[in-house]
Design an enzyme around this catalytic site. Structure first.
Site, mmCIF file in Angstrom:
data_model
loop_
_atom_site.group_PDB
_atom_site.id
_atom_site.type_symbol
_atom_site.label_atom_id
_atom_site.label_comp_id
_atom_site.label_asym_id
_atom_site.label_seq_id
_atom_site.Cartn_x
_atom_site.Cartn_y
_atom_site.Cartn_z
ATOM 1 N N ASP A 154 66.731 25.954 18.730
ATOM 2 C CA ASP A 154 66.617 24.727 18.430
ATOM 3 C C ASP A 154 65.492 23.837 18.034
ATOM 4 O O ASP A 154 64.713 24.170 18.369
ATOM 5 C CB ASP A 154 67.658 23.780 18.605
ATOM 6 C CG ASP A 154 68.097 22.035 18.295
ATOM 7 O OD1 ASP A 154 67.804 22.389 17.289
ATOM 8 O OD2 ASP A 154 67.803 21.048 18.717
ATOM 9 N N ASP B 131 64.512 19.965 16.648
ATOM 10 C CA ASP B 131 64.411 18.243 17.317
ATOM 11 C C ASP B 131 64.568 18.666 18.834
ATOM 12 O O ASP B 131 66.103 19.288 19.430
ATOM 13 C CB ASP B 131 65.248 17.317 16.873
ATOM 14 C CG ASP B 131 64.902 17.107 15.701
ATOM 15 O OD1 ASP B 131 63.295 16.521 15.294
ATOM 16 O OD2 ASP B 131 65.419 18.140 14.410
ATOM 17 N N ASP C 30 68.712 21.633 22.692
ATOM 18 C CA ASP C 30 69.211 20.596 23.051
ATOM 19 C C ASP C 30 70.802 19.628 23.559
ATOM 20 O O ASP C 30 71.032 19.094 24.055
ATOM 21 C CB ASP C 30 68.217 19.666 23.063
ATOM 22 C CG ASP C 30 68.029 18.964 22.008
ATOM 23 O OD1 ASP C 30 67.957 19.996 21.745
ATOM 24 O OD2 ASP C 30 68.039 17.828 21.921
#
Length: 249
Positions: A22, A24, A198
């Site tokens: 991922d 961000d 996240d």
């Protein structure tokens, strides 16, 4: 879902693996607005070392559009699954993506109307979705979620909640589907997927990785997750990846 108490990823987790990361909150810290994100100088070089170690089997899987990620990581070009898997960009420069339906523009007008009523609420116009970011207007979170639910029902869209954002996007794919598509390519077919992320949007990636014999790595505080491993934050994620990238093959 796994219990929040998870071990750190072992040093050999990427042996014979394909890495999906991922953007961000995993490779870069989350910023107040999407265009305020800062990419540390070490990140492109780290990705390059990882790609060399994994024979090119590194891909970015993100909710951002492909064009944004490629601009942030330029001049290097990486395989990118953008817009939660709706866009797939390959190293050769080809991008596969659906057409943008007119219903998104109708929904966009409604989102801008809500933003005018809530100073600080940011509307992000994506190629195949709309993000309502309320990090700078927390009090607008409930109204943003209610609007998204109504627009999704009216225009056959999906609602995706994230960190201080609610997003509307086209149906058809998620980050898990992106992992499955990329894992079907010849270079990855005989490897195990490892997905690092996240946010709750990354859970589909964790589930897909586990179903294909691999694992997920959660970046951030403990929570219920389909990931099998966890690191504390972006700094810890980059440190682990850096260690892996520098190991002798």
């Amino acid at each position: 879902m796994s219990h929040p108490t998870l071990p750190p990823p072992p040093p050999d987790l990427l042996a014979g693996a394909s890495l999906f990361v991922d953007f961000d909150g995993t490779l870069v810290e989350i910023a107040d607005t999407p265009d305020a994100v800062e990419v540390a100088a070490r990140v492109p070089a780290l990705l390059q070392r990882l790609a060399q170690r994994l024979d090119g089997r590194v891909a970015i899987v993100t909710g951002r559009p492909v064009s944004e990620v490629r601009a942030l990581l330029a001049p290097a070009i990486w395989p990118v699954a953008g817009s939660h898997g709706l866009e797939i960009a390959h190293v050769d420069g080809t991008v596969t993506a659906p057409d943008r339906p007119p219903s998104l523009d109708t929904a966009l007008d409604a989102a801008h109307a809500l933003a005018r009523a809530h100073p600080g609420l940011l509307v992000e116009d994506k190629p195949f979705g709309i993000g309502l970011h309320y990090r700078r207007a927390p009090e607008a979170g409930e109204d943003a979620a209610a609007l998204a639910d109504g627009l999704a029902a009216a225009h056959d869209l999906i609602v995706q909640h994230g960190k201080m954002v609610v997003e509307l996007r086209l149906k058809g794919r998620d980050k898990g589907a992106a992992v499955e598509l990329l894992m079907a390519e010849p270079a990855r077919r005989d490897t195990r997927p490892v997905f690092m992320g996240d946010d709750v949007t990354d859970e589909a990636g964790f589930r897909a990785a586990r179903a294909l014999g691999g694992a997920g790595v959660l970046v951030g505080p403990p929570r219920d997750t389909a990931a099998g491993y966890r690191v504390d934050d972006v700094a810890a994620a980059l440190a682990w990846l850096d260690t892996i990238s520098r190991e002798a093959r």
